[in-house]
Scaffold this motif. Structure first.
Motif, PDB file in Angstrom:
ATOM      1  N   GLU A  41       0.774  -1.283  -0.098  1.00 28.09           N
ATOM      2  CA  GLU A  41       0.144  -0.018   0.129  1.00 28.09           C
ATOM      3  C   GLU A  41       0.831   1.208   0.150  1.00 28.09           C
ATOM      4  OE1 GLU A  41      -2.759   2.312   3.260  1.00 28.09           O
ATOM      5  OE2 GLU A  41      -2.986   0.039   3.138  1.00 28.09           O
ATOM      6  N   LEU A  42       1.800   1.269   0.714  1.00 32.85           N
ATOM      7  CA  LEU A  42       2.723   2.303   0.958  1.00 32.85           C
ATOM      8  C   LEU A  42       3.521   2.630  -0.282  1.00 32.85           C
ATOM      9  CD1 LEU A  42       4.056   1.837   4.472  1.00 32.85           C
ATOM     10  CD2 LEU A  42       2.641   3.636   3.756  1.00 32.85           C
ATOM     11  N   ALA A  43       3.935   1.550  -0.996  1.00 32.25           N
ATOM     12  CA  ALA A  43       4.631   1.580  -2.299  1.00 32.25           C
ATOM     13  C   ALA A  43       4.021   2.445  -3.208  1.00 32.25           C
ATOM     14  CB  ALA A  43       4.975   0.331  -2.844  1.00 32.25           C
ATOM     15  N   GLN A  44       2.475   2.643  -3.089  1.00 30.17           N
ATOM     16  CA  GLN A  44       1.709   3.316  -3.997  1.00 30.17           C
ATOM     17  C   GLN A  44       1.133   4.589  -3.557  1.00 30.17           C
ATOM     18  OE1 GLN A  44       1.243   2.145  -6.931  1.00 30.17           O
ATOM     19  NE2 GLN A  44       1.982   0.068  -6.877  1.00 30.17           N
ATOM     20  N   HIS A  45       1.616   4.927  -2.392  1.00 27.12           N
ATOM     21  CA  HIS A  45       1.201   6.152  -1.677  1.00 27.12           C
ATOM     22  C   HIS A  45       1.272   7.421  -2.390  1.00 27.12           C
ATOM     23  CE1 HIS A  45       0.341   8.933   1.493  1.00 27.12           C
ATOM     24  NE2 HIS A  45      -0.136   8.023   2.322  1.00 27.12           N
ATOM     25  N   ARG A  46       0.286   8.290  -2.698  1.00 25.29           N
ATOM     26  CA  ARG A  46       0.434   9.567  -3.203  1.00 25.29           C
ATOM     27  C   ARG A  46       1.607  10.411  -2.882  1.00 25.29           C
ATOM     28  NH1 ARG A  46      -3.924   9.973   0.004  1.00 25.29           N
ATOM     29  NH2 ARG A  46      -4.073  11.819   1.311  1.00 25.29           N
ATOM     30  N   ASN A  49       7.152  11.383  -0.501  1.00 23.09           N
ATOM     31  CA  ASN A  49       7.904  11.473   0.814  1.00 23.09           C
ATOM     32  C   ASN A  49       7.696   9.956   1.730  1.00 23.09           C
ATOM     33  OD1 ASN A  49       9.019  14.347   1.081  1.00 23.09           O
ATOM     34  ND2 ASN A  49       6.972  14.927   1.164  1.00 23.09           N
ATOM     35  N   VAL A  50       6.656   9.522   1.484  1.00 21.32           N
ATOM     36  CA  VAL A  50       6.187   8.297   2.213  1.00 21.32           C
ATOM     37  C   VAL A  50       6.921   7.199   1.260  1.00 21.32           C
ATOM     38  CG1 VAL A  50       4.540   6.613   2.554  1.00 21.32           C
ATOM     39  CG2 VAL A  50       3.866   9.066   2.943  1.00 21.32           C
ATOM     40  N   ARG A  51       7.115   7.266  -0.105  1.00 19.41           N
ATOM     41  CA  ARG A  51       7.725   6.358  -0.833  1.00 19.41           C
ATOM     42  C   ARG A  51       9.077   6.468  -0.650  1.00 19.41           C
ATOM     43  NH1 ARG A  51       4.507   8.989  -4.842  1.00 19.41           N
ATOM     44  NH2 ARG A  51       6.136   9.327  -6.157  1.00 19.41           N
ATOM     45  N   GLU A  52       9.632   7.469  -0.707  1.00 17.44           N
ATOM     46  CA  GLU A  52      11.136   7.664  -0.579  1.00 17.44           C
ATOM     47  C   GLU A  52      11.357   7.228   0.915  1.00 17.44           C
ATOM     48  OE1 GLU A  52      11.621  11.965  -0.601  1.00 17.44           O
ATOM     49  OE2 GLU A  52      11.206  12.230  -2.665  1.00 17.44           O
ATOM     50  N   SER A  53      10.831   7.273   1.983  1.00 15.75           N
ATOM     51  CA  SER A  53      11.095   6.896   3.151  1.00 15.75           C
ATOM     52  C   SER A  53      10.960   5.066   3.005  1.00 15.75           C
ATOM     53  CB  SER A  53      10.064   6.851   4.455  1.00 15.75           C
ATOM     54  OG  SER A  53      10.151   8.397   4.723  1.00 15.75           O
ATOM     55  N   LEU A  54       9.977   4.673   2.455  1.00 17.40           N
ATOM     56  CA  LEU A  54       9.841   2.951   2.112  1.00 17.40           C
ATOM     57  C   LEU A  54      11.008   2.612   1.287  1.00 17.40           C
ATOM     58  CD1 LEU A  54       8.132   0.401   2.383  1.00 17.40           C
ATOM     59  CD2 LEU A  54       6.992   1.393   0.196  1.00 17.40           C
ATOM     60  N   PRO A  64       9.561  -8.328  -3.184  1.00 20.87           N
ATOM     61  CA  PRO A  64      10.284  -8.007  -4.622  1.00 20.87           C
ATOM     62  C   PRO A  64       9.362  -7.292  -5.460  1.00 20.87           C
ATOM     63  CG  PRO A  64       9.254 -10.656  -4.436  1.00 20.87           C
ATOM     64  CD  PRO A  64       9.384  -9.910  -3.022  1.00 20.87           C
ATOM     65  N   GLU A  65       8.043  -7.512  -5.553  1.00 19.12           N
ATOM     66  CA  GLU A  65       7.019  -6.517  -6.308  1.00 19.12           C
ATOM     67  C   GLU A  65       7.266  -5.174  -6.026  1.00 19.12           C
ATOM     68  OE1 GLU A  65       6.058  -9.110  -4.568  1.00 19.12           O
ATOM     69  OE2 GLU A  65       5.575 -10.584  -5.998  1.00 19.12           O
ATOM     70  N   VAL A  66       7.295  -4.847  -4.726  1.00 22.35           N
ATOM     71  CA  VAL A  66       7.510  -3.529  -4.166  1.00 22.35           C
ATOM     72  C   VAL A  66       8.826  -2.967  -4.675  1.00 22.35           C
ATOM     73  CG1 VAL A  66       7.778  -2.231  -2.154  1.00 22.35           C
ATOM     74  CG2 VAL A  66       5.761  -3.803  -2.176  1.00 22.35           C
ATOM     75  N   ILE A  67       9.855  -3.554  -4.460  1.00 25.59           N
ATOM     76  CA  ILE A  67      11.101  -3.213  -5.080  1.00 25.59           C
ATOM     77  C   ILE A  67      11.149  -2.968  -6.400  1.00 25.59           C
ATOM     78  CG2 ILE A  67      13.544  -3.839  -5.145  1.00 25.59           C
ATOM     79  CD1 ILE A  67      13.403  -5.317  -2.552  1.00 25.59           C
ATOM     80  N   GLN A  68      10.538  -3.865  -7.013  1.00 25.88           N
ATOM     81  CA  GLN A  68      10.336  -3.512  -8.703  1.00 25.88           C
ATOM     82  C   GLN A  68       9.839  -2.076  -9.118  1.00 25.88           C
ATOM     83  OE1 GLN A  68      12.083  -5.356 -11.275  1.00 25.88           O
ATOM     84  NE2 GLN A  68      11.707  -3.417 -12.147  1.00 25.88           N
ATOM     85  N   THR A  69       8.433  -1.860  -8.198  1.00 25.20           N
ATOM     86  CA  THR A  69       7.528  -0.801  -8.239  1.00 25.20           C
ATOM     87  C   THR A  69       8.410   0.501  -7.863  1.00 25.20           C
ATOM     88  OG1 THR A  69       5.704  -1.910  -7.849  1.00 25.20           O
ATOM     89  CG2 THR A  69       5.675   0.370  -7.344  1.00 25.20           C
ATOM     90  N   LEU A  70       9.335   0.450  -6.856  1.00 26.15           N
ATOM     91  CA  LEU A  70      10.007   1.631  -6.520  1.00 26.15           C
ATOM     92  C   LEU A  70      11.200   1.967  -7.455  1.00 26.15           C
ATOM     93  CD1 LEU A  70      10.141   1.105  -2.786  1.00 26.15           C
ATOM     94  CD2 LEU A  70       8.712   2.538  -3.834  1.00 26.15           C
ATOM     95  N   ALA A  71      11.591   0.754  -8.159  1.00 29.64           N
ATOM     96  CA  ALA A  71      12.803   1.070  -8.944  1.00 29.64           C
ATOM     97  C   ALA A  71      12.497   1.659 -10.094  1.00 29.64           C
ATOM     98  CB  ALA A  71      13.435  -0.373  -9.311  1.00 29.64           C
ATOM     99  N   ASN A  72      11.173   1.618 -10.373  1.00 29.42           N
ATOM    100  CA  ASN A  72      10.422   2.314 -11.781  1.00 29.42           C
ATOM    101  C   ASN A  72       9.614   3.541 -11.111  1.00 29.42           C
ATOM    102  OD1 ASN A  72      11.334   0.538 -13.646  1.00 29.42           O
ATOM    103  ND2 ASN A  72       9.960  -0.825 -12.672  1.00 29.42           N
ATOM    104  N   ASP A  73       9.821   4.256  -9.865  1.00 30.07           N
ATOM    105  CA  ASP A  73       9.113   5.277  -9.515  1.00 30.07           C
ATOM    106  C   ASP A  73       9.300   6.470 -10.274  1.00 30.07           C
ATOM    107  OD1 ASP A  73       7.372   5.752  -6.753  1.00 30.07           O
ATOM    108  OD2 ASP A  73       8.583   7.501  -7.557  1.00 30.07           O
TER     109      ASP A  73
END
Length: 221
Positions: A41-46, A49-54, A64-73
């Motif tokens: 949920e946090l990986a998709q937060h609007r 700053n939240v995504r940066e902290s995560l 793994p899905e979250v890491i991939q999502t963040l790598a393409n943020d």
């Protein structure tokens, strides 16, 4: 592999953080992995700053899905924070993706992360990076212990800053031929960095330090 036991007190702490709206603190929490659905949920937060902290939280290692999502943020600072996360050690494909990131700040942060040892291809990419400061951080990374060809190439880099950072690498003690080359480098900065490296044999360090002294001139009569 069995799951780690769930600590009810930690779950209460995480729940309280979410309920009180302290979402950034929640994203940074070292035990956040106990609530994997919240990690997603946090990986998709609007709020970026939240995504940066995560992204910098090692607790995302099991997602793994979250890491991939963040790598393409879309936010470069999210990717920047992810690039320094030790959790990347288990994700060589993500490391490879970040090593080719369009933002040099992301590549710069990745280059100093020891986790890159799991991706030889990314190390090669970073060694050829067009930005000298990216190559600098790679040159001083202990992850190069198993990549003598890379550290040797960086020790010959055309930019003296890169060679200076290579001279400070703590793994140099295992590569006497590179030490010898750096001890004779044309740059005083490189020789000085080598002389201050505790991994260098005392005799070599002394010679390198001696070579940093200004040349003596004949007295004027």
């Amino acid at each position: 592999m069995t799951d780690a036991p769930i600590d009810p007190l930690v779950i209460i702490e995480l729940t309280n953080l979410k309920a009180s709206g302290k979402i950034e603190d929640l994203a940074k929490h070292p035990s956040l992995a106990m609530k994997p659905e919240w990690v997603e949920e946090l990986a998709q937060h609007r709020d970026f700053n939240v995504r940066e902290s995560l992204a910098q939280n090692p607790a995302i290692a099991s997602s793994p899905e979250v890491i991939q999502t963040l790598a393409n943020d879309e936010d470069w600072y999210v990717r920047y924070n992810l690039a320094q996360n030790p959790a990347l050690a288990n994700y060589p494909d993500v490391i490879r993706t970040l090593s080719a990131d369009q933002d040099p700040n992301v590549r710069f942060n990745l280059a100093k992360n020891p986790a890159i040892a799991s991706s030889p291809e990314a190390i090669q990419t970073l060694a050829n990076d067009e930005e000298w400061y990216v190559r600098c951080h790679l040159a001083s990374n202990p992850a190069l212990a198993n990549f003598p060809n890379i550290i040797e190439a960086l020790a010959r880099d055309s930019n003296y800053n890169v060679r200076s950072w290579a001279a400070e690498n703590p793994v140099l003690g295992d590569f006497p031929h590179i030490i010898t080359k750096l001890s004779k480098d044309r740059s005083k900065s490189v020789r000085s960095s080598l002389a201050s490296n505790p991994a260098i044999p005392t005799s070599t360090a002394s010679n390198a330090q001696w070579n940093t002294q200004p040349a003596r001139t004949a007295p004027t009569i």
